[in-house]
Design a protein around this motif. Structure first.
Motif, PDB file in Angstrom:
ATOM      1  N   HIS A   1      -5.078  -0.548   4.454  1.00  0.00           N
ATOM      2  CA  HIS A   1      -4.245   0.574   4.884  1.00  0.00           C
ATOM      3  C   HIS A   1      -4.846   1.768   4.148  1.00  0.00           C
ATOM      4  CE1 HIS A   1      -1.232  -2.456   6.086  1.00  0.00           C
ATOM      5  NE2 HIS A   1      -1.395  -2.985   4.892  1.00  0.00           N
TER       6      HIS A   1
ATOM      7  N   HIS B   1      -8.679  -6.382   5.537  1.00  0.00           N
ATOM      8  CA  HIS B   1      -7.307  -5.838   5.542  1.00  0.00           C
ATOM      9  C   HIS B   1      -7.241  -4.560   4.719  1.00  0.00           C
ATOM     10  CE1 HIS B   1      -3.028  -5.884   6.248  1.00  0.00           C
ATOM     11  NE2 HIS B   1      -2.789  -5.750   4.956  1.00  0.00           N
TER      12      HIS B   1
ATOM     13  N   HIS C   1       0.970  -9.590   8.690  1.00  0.00           N
ATOM     14  CA  HIS C   1       1.362  -9.820   7.295  1.00  0.00           C
ATOM     15  C   HIS C   1       2.252 -11.057   7.282  1.00  0.00           C
ATOM     16  CE1 HIS C   1       1.035  -5.236   6.531  1.00  0.00           C
ATOM     17  NE2 HIS C   1       0.148  -5.800   5.756  1.00  0.00           N
TER      18      HIS C   1
ATOM     19  N   ASP D   1      -6.414  -4.328   1.106  1.00  0.00           N
ATOM     20  CA  ASP D   1      -5.020  -3.958   1.362  1.00  0.00           C
ATOM     21  C   ASP D   1      -4.670  -2.562   0.862  1.00  0.00           C
ATOM     22  OD1 ASP D   1      -2.413  -4.076   2.156  1.00  0.00           O
ATOM     23  OD2 ASP D   1      -1.803  -5.684   0.820  1.00  0.00           O
TER      24      ASP D   1
ATOM     25  N   HIS E   1      -2.296 -12.317   3.452  1.00  0.00           N
ATOM     26  CA  HIS E   1      -1.609 -12.760   2.226  1.00  0.00           C
ATOM     27  C   HIS E   1      -1.342 -14.269   2.278  1.00  0.00           C
ATOM     28  CE1 HIS E   1      -1.267  -8.619   1.084  1.00  0.00           C
ATOM     29  NE2 HIS E   1      -0.440  -8.330   2.070  1.00  0.00           N
TER      30      HIS E   1
HETATM   31 ZN    ZN Z   1      -1.096  -4.893   4.147  1.00  0.00          ZN
END
Ligand code: ZN
Length: 470
Positions: A61, A59, A258, A346, A295
């Motif tokens: 970004h 995961h 998410h 993340d 998460h």
């Molecule tokens: Zn995320």
């Protein structure tokens, strides 16, 4: 022609093996894995220390990395952090994002990862206009297009990420994200305009177009030489109406979402749908073995049973969850219920595959009062095979037919000296990663990218491209 590496010790078939000879063909795919070879053959590169399959960062970004070390001044919450993140998102163009992502992906390799699931939602120009669609009558320039490149301009942001990953030698599953609403029954805000596709049909059309374009531009061939793959994602229960969710059950390949990162998300979901985000997804038929819930922090017992019973994947992002004050998710309970655990960085508060993995066990110990919630072997599996399952990539094991992707970790540093076997997963950090290999090519050696050079210089270029030199 084949490439050979002789590893002093390596993680093979779930245990520590010594004298491991890895042979890869010219596509970078493993053709043999031999153990117990005491003397390195002269044609093999000697890999000292402990070799692990490359970490899978399930995961990411990429652009969130820009915020590192810049959001701690005023405290705040997840939601105030998000405002700062949107201000960075607003500055991205296909050109500067390629520069940013190349630096982030190089750091990822140095940090012990060889694959990434890039959860990507900045699809369009800031005003929401798709890149590469016609010419603006007034200015005569391509609409939503700021590039001088004369290559195809559709999917320009996605192409930028794919090129950045391929040039760094990081395997990417580009998780093309559906982001339709700013909240349940709420339109996208101005700063979210570039995330949206108007409707679920708009998303599905663009996603099909992207999949088709990438199949031509980045064909998936032998495991070792295929660096760009496409998957899909539901941003969250906030961003995709429940009525649209069944469409994701029709898609092939990995679907990420998410899930229940913040209590507020659960509260608005309860108010709108009378149940939890997990149950909304389950009613829509998308909770399955190809789903990855990212998460999964605030779950009910029913939610845990639902995700485990479907053998879904869970992506724990412990360093981000700590940084954003999300809470500690029930990783052990999810694993016991049947879910596969993987690891993600993340928003990249750290890009360190070892520290991220240690963070999951640390959280477990803090919330349970017990040690050894995940064994060292289970932690390695989460970082490698678990992530490979989440992203459906032929990686995560030193095994014939898998990509020749691995990292070498020092066993003689001030951090790792004295560590016993696989317990090094709990003592090493990215500072101990001496070599990162993907597709049988050394990508990073002693912190320097073998083709792109000093990674700090890549960041200098990235911050300059964003107009953030100081
Ligand atoms: Zn995320």
């Amino acid at each position: 022609m084949s490439t050979r590496f002789w590893c002093e010790t390596a993680w093979v078939d779930g245990e520590v093996a010594t004298g491991v000879l890895l042979t890869a063909d010219d596509t970078g795919t493993l053709t043999s894995v031999e153990t117990g070879i005491d003397t390195p053959p002269t044609i093999a590169e000697v890999v000292p220390g402990f070799t692990l399959p490359g970490g899978v960062n399930a995961h990411s970004h990429a652009f969130h990395r820009i915020l590192r070390g810049r959001t701690h001044g005023d405290g705040g919450t997840f939601w105030t952090w998000r405002e700062v993140m949107y201000s960075v998102a607003a500055t991205l163009s296909p050109e500067n994002y390629e520069t940013v992502a190349r630096a982030v992906f190089a750091e990822m390799l140095a940090g012990g990862y060889t694959s990434v699931g890039e959860f990507h939602y900045v699809h369009h120009a800031p005003d929401g206009t798709p890149y590469g669609l016609g010419t603006d009558a007034e200015s005569g320039r391509p609409r939503g297009d700021v590039s001088a490149h004369d290559e195809p301009r559709t999917h320009a942001m996605e192409r930028a990420l794919a090129r950045a990953a391929a040039s760094a030698g990081l395997r990417i599953r580009l998780l093309d994200t559906c982001y339709l609403t700013g909240g349940i029954d709420t339109d996208l805000s101005e700063e979210q305009a570039r995330f949206g596709d108007g409707s679920i049909d708009g998303y599905m059309d663009r996603h099909a177009g992207l999949s088709k374009a990438f199949a031509t531009e980045f064909p998936v061939n032998a495991p070792g030489e295929s660096f760009v793959h496409v998957g899909s994602a539901i941003h969250s229960i906030r961003a995709v109406p429940a009525a649209n969710l069944p469409r994701f059950a029709e898609l092939e390949g990995p679907v990420h979402v998410h899930l229940s990162e913040q209590p507020t998300e659960n509260d608005v979901c309860q108010a709108a749908y009378g149940t939890t985000p997990t149950q909304v997804l389950d009613r829509s038929g998308v909770v399955a073995s190809n789903l990855s819930a990212v998460h999964a922090t605030h779950l009910s017992d029913d939610d845990i049973a639902t995700l485990g019973g479907a053998e879904a994947n869970i992506v724990m992002c412990p360093c981000t969850e700590a940084d954003l004050a999300d809470g500690i998710g029930p990783a052990r309970e999810l694993a016991d219920a049947g879910a596969t655990i993987s690891i993600g960085s993340d928003q990249h508060v750290v890009l360190d595959a070892l520290r991220e993995t240690q963070g999951m066990e640390a959280g477990e110990r803090l919330r349970s009062g017990q040690r050894g919630r995940f064994s060292p072997a289970e932690l390695i599996t989460s970082l490698t095979k678990g992530g490979a399952r989440s992203l459906d990539l032929p990686v995560g094991e030193l095994a014939v037919g898998k990509a020749c992707d691995f990292i070498a970790v020092r066993t003689d540093s001030i951090r790792t000296f004295g560590s016993v076997g696989e317990q090094i997963i709990l003592s090493a950090t990215s500072a101990d990663v001496t070599m990162t290999v993907s597709g049988a090519q050394v990508r990073v050696r002693d912190g320097v990218h073998t083709e792109l050079g000093e990674i700090s210089e890549l960041y200098r270029a990235a911050f300059a491209a964003l107009g953030m030199e100081d």
